[in-house]
Design an enzyme around this catalytic site. Structure first.
Site, short mmCIF file in Angstrom:
data_model
loop_
_atom_site.label_atom_id
_atom_site.label_comp_id
_atom_site.label_asym_id
_atom_site.label_seq_id
_atom_site.Cartn_x
_atom_site.Cartn_y
_atom_site.Cartn_z
N HIS A 83 -16.02 66.86 46.71
CA HIS A 83 -16.92 67.89 47.25
C HIS A 83 -18.37 67.42 47.24
O HIS A 83 -18.66 66.25 47.07
CB HIS A 83 -16.71 69.21 46.52
N GLU A 120 -17.78 72.34 40.19
CA GLU A 120 -16.95 71.13 40.23
C GLU A 120 -17.72 69.97 40.85
O GLU A 120 -17.63 68.83 40.39
CB GLU A 120 -15.68 71.40 41.04
N HIS A 175 -11.97 64.86 40.55
CA HIS A 175 -11.93 66.31 40.76
C HIS A 175 -11.75 67.05 39.45
O HIS A 175 -11.51 66.46 38.38
CB HIS A 175 -10.76 66.67 41.69
N GLU A 257 -7.45 64.95 38.65
CA GLU A 257 -7.85 66.31 38.30
C GLU A 257 -8.06 66.31 36.78
O GLU A 257 -7.11 66.31 36.01
CB GLU A 257 -6.77 67.32 38.68
#
Length: 293
Positions: A83, A120, A175, A257
């Site tokens: 992101h 995040e 992430h 993650e």
């Protein structure tokens, strides 16, 4: 909960038998490592490539000073921070659907955040900077798919293209998940065998699985975090065919993650600078292990 951006302590010693068992299990039984359904994570939404953004692609440049010679000299690693903190200001652009080889998805998403508002996108950029420093210290040439200053994106097809064009020896997309309270732990997402449109992962499935398993093993050792209790069946590995960043890659690539931002206990780790340094160290050790293996 406030988050800590202070300079982290140095790396700790890491003996943990679970890590070795985990890595060995996943290296010998790749077919059994993964295949869980999607969650509400921003990485799942990151699963898409891109309409051309208003800003040109600009991976972070090589350092001005010569890299030290080390075990990763001659190797190229691309780090993909999930992101972009400014995606929230460009919802129209990031919602445009783009081709991921097997279908179409949004260019990107804003990602998730902790209940206290730690995004995040800030987490991933911080960990990516730490990871870059650790890999450069071992002699690796390291590129980021983006750094500060970009208005939004890059979209997923561009993220994949940066790794492909760099002919990277490994690409890691960083992430943090956004799942339900009580869902804890990390997992590493591996590319499934996908062929369609512009996607063909047939040449990278095996090498990506090795990269992911080694990262998972070292992540356990260094952070002390357990593999996810809600994805991957306890292996810490999940295989997916719906992520554009993986589908369009032609070089070994995985998503990591690091934990669940929506769970208070995981959030306490993710907002700690010292834990983020451990997360970067675990990934660095797994990448180095893969490249030297």
């Amino acid at each position: 909960m406030p988050y800590d951006d202070s300079v982290p302590p140095t790396r700790r010693a890491r003996p943990l038998l679970l890590a070795a068992a985990l890595a060995a299990l996943c290296l010998t039984t790749v077919a059994g490592c993964g295949g869980s359904p999607d969650t509400t994570d921003g990485a799942g939404a990151d699963a898409s490539p891109s309409a051309t953004p208003t800003a040109p692609a600009s991976p972070s440049p090589s350092p001005a000073e010569p890299l030290p010679r080390g075990p990763l000299t001659g190797r190229t690693v691309v780090i993909d921070p999930g992101h972009n903190p400014r995606n929230r200001e460009h919802t129209k652009e990031i919602n445009e659907k783009v081709d991921i080889g097997t279908g179409r998805k949004e260019c990107d998403t804003t990602g998730t955040s902790t209940d206290a508002g730690y995004p995040e996108a800030r987490f991933t950029l911080d960990v990516s900077h730490r990871l870059r420093e650790l890999l450069q210290a071992q002699g690796a040439r390291v590129l980021l798919t983006y750094d500060e200053g970009r208005p939004f994106g890059p979209c997923i097809d561009e993220r994949a293209r940066i790794g492909n064009e760099a002919k990277a020896d490994a690409v890691v997309s960083v992430h943090a998940d956004g799942s339900a309270v009580g869902n804890r732990g990390f997992h590493v997402i591996l590319p499934a065998a996908v062929k369609g449109g512009g996607a063909d992962t047939s040449k990278i499935v095996k090498s990506s699985a090795d990269l992911g398993a080694r990262i998972a093993g070292h992540f356990v050792r260094t952070t002390g975090s357990a593999p996810s209790n809600y994805i991957g069946g306890g292996t810490g590995l999940d295989t997916r065919n719906d992520l554009g960043g993986l589908n369009l890659s032609t070089v070994p690539k995985v998503f990591v993650e690091c934990g669940n931002m929506r769970d208070p206990k995981d959030a306490a780790l993710l907002t700690s600078a010292s834990w983020r340094q451990k997360a970067a160290q675990g990934m660095a050790d797994g990448i180095a292990d893969h490249l030297k293996g």
